[in-house]
Design a protein around this motif. Structure first.
Motif, PDB file in Angstrom:
ATOM      1  N   ARG A 541      66.807  32.655  56.627  1.00 51.37           N
ATOM      2  CA  ARG A 541      65.665  32.966  57.482  1.00 51.37           C
ATOM      3  C   ARG A 541      65.824  34.331  58.151  1.00 51.37           C
ATOM      4  O   ARG A 541      64.833  35.041  58.373  1.00 51.37           O
ATOM      5  CB  ARG A 541      65.481  31.848  58.510  1.00 51.37           C
ATOM      6  CG  ARG A 541      65.002  30.530  57.893  1.00 51.37           C
ATOM      7  CD  ARG A 541      64.703  29.491  58.935  1.00 51.37           C
ATOM      8  NE  ARG A 541      65.896  28.939  59.551  1.00 51.37           N
ATOM      9  CZ  ARG A 541      66.557  27.871  59.089  1.00 51.37           C
ATOM     10  NH1 ARG A 541      66.148  27.271  57.984  1.00 51.37           N
ATOM     11  NH2 ARG A 541      67.626  27.413  59.718  1.00 51.37           N
ATOM     12  N   ASN A 544      64.888  36.877  55.514  1.00 50.77           N
ATOM     13  CA  ASN A 544      63.448  36.844  55.281  1.00 50.77           C
ATOM     14  C   ASN A 544      62.688  37.569  56.388  1.00 50.77           C
ATOM     15  O   ASN A 544      61.703  38.273  56.139  1.00 50.77           O
ATOM     16  CB  ASN A 544      62.961  35.396  55.192  1.00 50.77           C
ATOM     17  CG  ASN A 544      63.382  34.722  53.896  1.00 50.77           C
ATOM     18  OD1 ASN A 544      63.858  35.370  52.969  1.00 50.77           O
ATOM     19  ND2 ASN A 544      63.217  33.416  53.842  1.00 50.77           N
ATOM     20  N   ARG A 545      63.155  37.397  57.618  1.00 50.48           N
ATOM     21  CA  ARG A 545      62.463  38.000  58.761  1.00 50.48           C
ATOM     22  C   ARG A 545      62.481  39.520  58.654  1.00 50.48           C
ATOM     23  O   ARG A 545      61.450  40.168  58.849  1.00 50.48           O
ATOM     24  CB  ARG A 545      63.120  37.543  60.069  1.00 50.48           C
ATOM     25  CG  ARG A 545      62.695  38.353  61.269  1.00 50.48           C
ATOM     26  CD  ARG A 545      63.428  37.911  62.525  1.00 50.48           C
ATOM     27  NE  ARG A 545      62.827  36.706  63.087  1.00 50.48           N
ATOM     28  CZ  ARG A 545      63.223  36.173  64.243  1.00 50.48           C
ATOM     29  NH1 ARG A 545      64.227  36.720  64.903  1.00 50.48           N
ATOM     30  NH2 ARG A 545      62.635  35.102  64.715  1.00 50.48           N
ATOM     31  N   GLU A 550      59.115  35.867  51.529  1.00 48.70           N
ATOM     32  CA  GLU A 550      58.786  34.457  51.707  1.00 48.70           C
ATOM     33  C   GLU A 550      59.904  33.543  51.229  1.00 48.70           C
ATOM     34  O   GLU A 550      59.932  32.360  51.549  1.00 48.70           O
ATOM     35  CB  GLU A 550      57.495  34.127  50.952  1.00 48.70           C
ATOM     36  CG  GLU A 550      56.268  34.862  51.473  1.00 48.70           C
ATOM     37  CD  GLU A 550      55.947  34.478  52.907  1.00 48.70           C
ATOM     38  OE1 GLU A 550      56.200  33.324  53.293  1.00 48.70           O
ATOM     39  OE2 GLU A 550      55.438  35.346  53.647  1.00 48.70           O
ATOM     40  N   GLY A 551      60.806  34.072  50.450  1.00 48.34           N
ATOM     41  CA  GLY A 551      61.908  33.286  49.918  1.00 48.34           C
ATOM     42  C   GLY A 551      62.655  34.091  48.881  1.00 48.34           C
ATOM     43  O   GLY A 551      62.353  35.256  48.631  1.00 48.34           O
ATOM     44  N   ASP A 554      60.680  35.957  46.075  1.00 45.82           N
ATOM     45  CA  ASP A 554      59.673  36.955  46.419  1.00 45.82           C
ATOM     46  C   ASP A 554      59.970  38.283  45.721  1.00 45.82           C
ATOM     47  O   ASP A 554      61.086  38.790  45.762  1.00 45.82           O
ATOM     48  CB  ASP A 554      59.652  37.146  47.942  1.00 45.82           C
ATOM     49  CG  ASP A 554      58.374  37.829  48.422  1.00 45.82           C
ATOM     50  OD1 ASP A 554      57.900  38.736  47.730  1.00 45.82           O
ATOM     51  OD2 ASP A 554      57.879  37.445  49.497  1.00 45.82           O
TER      52      ASP A 554
END
Length: 640
Positions: A541, A544-545, A550-551, A554
């Motif tokens: 996460r 991703n941030r 999105e994962g 992506d």
């Protein structure tokens, strides 16, 4: 002269400077002459980690007689911390990169604790490995007075049903034996011991779900005192609170404003929450560990706040004794009458001093970089400018000593992290590069931490995009002032800074003449996968941030990966990477090298044997600096 002759005689060798420059690169690039200084609980002695640029020694000196009580015990080990445990023992924390344990993803930087008996001049491990426990330690050991005698409390892993659990051990100094006193759960990530040496709290966190809680000791059991759940930005434990019987933790309110809050096992009255400013850290009393204040670097200013007005007055008087210099607290005696500080002078560089409040005198322990003189320290000043979208940015500009600040060659030097920051004061790497005739720009780009949540959050989803153009906006700012020549700019960085250097060659093009990446990320998809296997869902996460993905599937991961864009590289590239890097593995630089070779792009790859992610050894630090400057001077000569 700001150094203690006995320490220099024992441990610091002389390096002769070449005629072309005031100091050799080795004076900047090798390990500091002094890495740490800790005053004993009674204030009778000081323990100093000294080096000859490559090997480390621990020197203990009696402050009254000047006698050397200890000299040795370290050598090639990577020292991470030294602290006193009573007046007759030292606790040494060192680390090594190894796959010594048969556990999943076991190759990593492992930390070990040792107990040094000053009288016997012997060293033994804090925790000995057994069939049910590791010999490694987790977090910094703490010292408490337990039943009238100092004891060391240390966190280690024990195995229950083949699952590792972070547990708490107590070490008897006289016997040198450790005893398991609390076994954690599979989700335990930290422990707190009260001022009398009793287990007080444990923190739990489930990496994949984000569930977080603090449990407090209640008789012979543990009760949950507070909990939260979230994918990121979860609360976290700070440690012992203000009275020695409470626990302090950090948490946000409904408007995402963070503060420190206290919990008590007995349910007693609590103090008011303490608002958090950026990367605020606690100040603690020696031995009992009570929080007696807090510290933060606010912008360019070191701010120390003490709860006791007497402590506040003393600290202000110490800072006033070194006008115009950065003063940082390093250690103090139990009665806080003898205090070790690190004084960073713009003209002379950083040096350690010990302040004696009983005699109202201060004396120098030694310069952090003994081989550097005032003539070798380049001026470093804050710089502020606006990014192309109007965001206010800040950073630091180091100008080569004795050079007019006009049309200078420039090295852009982005920091790692990226959720980190550059700070005021001496920077060995920036100083080394400036000593060769280059201006050095360090930008706290969006996504940097420690300068407010607005700047940090502005970087979310901007990896390889505005985080990158913030750097080139800094170049354009200096060019507009005619401080630098925009046609003579290179970019050098490590870790995330290494990624930024490669992005300067493949994404934000036309700004730089060469790029040097040290332990840089080159393939985002592979790095995210690698980090997630070691850190769980919270790590996924986090990536991703910042990247805006999105994962793992992506396409954006490839779109901003330099290794996938090697055919676009328009400048020469130097890749430097350590074999022992367990944060960004060597495979990242190898993938970039292979892609550049396939694309027919000029580059070099330097693989460093025994080098970790942090350049912890003197030889690899120096090799990195020398290789960097040779490459930059070849492709972007400094001129007259």
């Amino acid at each position: 002269m700001r150094f203690l002759s006995v320490l220099i005689t024992l441990a610091v060798a002389c390096f002769c400077a070449p005629a072309a420059w005031a100091a050799a690169l080795s004076a900047y690039g090798k390990l500091p002459s002094i890495e740490q200084a800790e005053v004993s609980p009674s204030g009778h002695a000081v323990a100093v980690v000294v080096t000859n640029g490559e090997q480390r020694n621990i020197v203990v000196k009696d402050l009254a007689s000047g006698a050397v009580l200890l000299n040795g015990f370290v050598g090639d080990h990577k020292v991470r911390n030294v602290q006193w445990a009573g007046d007759q023992h030292l606790v040494l924390v060192s680390s090594t990169t190894t796959t010594a344990f048969s556990i999943q993803n076991g190759r990593r930087e492992w930390y070990f604790g040792s107990l040094i008996d000053l009288k016997a001049k012997k060293m033994r491990p804090l925790i000995r490995p057994t069939e049910s426990s590791l010999g490694a330690i987790f977090d910094t050991p703490i010292v408490r007075i337990y039943k009238g005698e100092p004891h060391v409390f240390v966190q280690g892993v024990v195995f229950v049903d083949s699952h590792g659990r972070l547990s708490l051990f107590r070490v008897d100094l006289d016997q040198g034996s450790s005893r398991l006193i609390e076994t954690g759960s599979v989700d335990t990530v930290d422990w707190v011991v009260d001022s009398e040496g009793r287990p007080l709290a444990q923190e739990l966190f489930q990496r994949n779900t984000g569930a977080w809680s603090i449990r407090l000791r209640s008789g012979f059991t543990w009760r949950e005192a507070v909990s939260a759940k979230g994918p990121l930005d979860t609360p976290h434990l700070i440690g012992l609170g203000r009275d020695g019987a409470s626990v302090m933790y950090a948490a946000p309110d409904a408007e995402r404003r963070w503060s420190w809050r206290e919990l008590r096992a007995d349910g007693g009255a609590l103090g008011e929450p303490i608002p958090i400013l950026d990367d605020q850290g606690p100040l603690r009393a020696a031995v009992d560990g009570r929080m007696i204040g807090h510290y933060v670097l606010a912008g360019d200013e070191d701010r120390y706040v003490f709860f006791d007005p007497a402590d506040e007055r003393v600290w202000k008087a110490i800072v006033a004794a070194y006008p115009g210099q950065r003063v940082r607290l390093e250690s103090w005696s139990t009665d806080r009458k003898k205090i070790v500080v690190l004084v960073d002078s713009q003209e002379e560089g950083p040096a350690y001093a010990i302040v004696d409040l009983n005699t109202r005198k201060a004396s120098w322990l030694g310069a952090e970089y003994q081989q550097l003189k005032a003539a070798d320290i380049s001026p470093r000043t804050p710089v502020r400018f606006k990014a192309a979208d109007g965001l206010q940015l800040s950073g630091y500009l180091t100008l080569p000593k004795g050079k007019t600040a006009k049309n200078l060659p420039l090295i852009v030097f982005p920091h790692g992290g990226p959720a980190s920051r550059d700070t005021p004061g001496f920077d060995w790497w920036a100083q080394g590069m400036a000593s060769r005739g280059y201006a050095v720009l360090q930008v706290n780009f969006r996504g940097s931490d420690g300068l407010g949540h607005r700047l940090l959050e502005a970087g979310h989803g901007e990896w390889g995009r505005k985080m990158q153009t913030d750097l080139s906006d800094g170049v354009r700012h200096l060019a507009a002032q005619r401080t630098i020549d925009p046609k003579r700019v290179c970019i050098v960085g490590a870790s995330y800074g290494g990624y930024a250097a490669l992005a300067g060659a493949t994404i934000d093009q036309g700004v730089y003449r060469c790029a040097v990446s040290v332990a840089g990320v080159t393939d985002l998809r592979r790095q995210v996968a690698y980090s997630t296997t070691r850190g769980g869902g919270v790590t996924q996460r986090y990536w991703n941030r910042f990247i805006g993905a999105e994962g793992r599937g992506d396409d954006i991961l490839d779109r901003y990966s330099p290794a996938k864009l090697a055919q676009k590289a328009d400048i020469p590239i130097l890749l430097i990477h350590g074999k022992d890097d367990t944060v960004v593995p060597l495979e990242q630089s190898k993938a970039m090298s292979e892609a550049l070779t396939k694309a027919g792009k000029p580059h070099e790859l330097v693989v460093q044997k025994g080098a970790d992610h942090w350049l912890s050894k003197g030889d690899t630090r120096l090799q990195t600096l020398e290789a960097t400057m040779a490459f930059v001077e070849k492709h972007n000569p400094p001129g007259p």
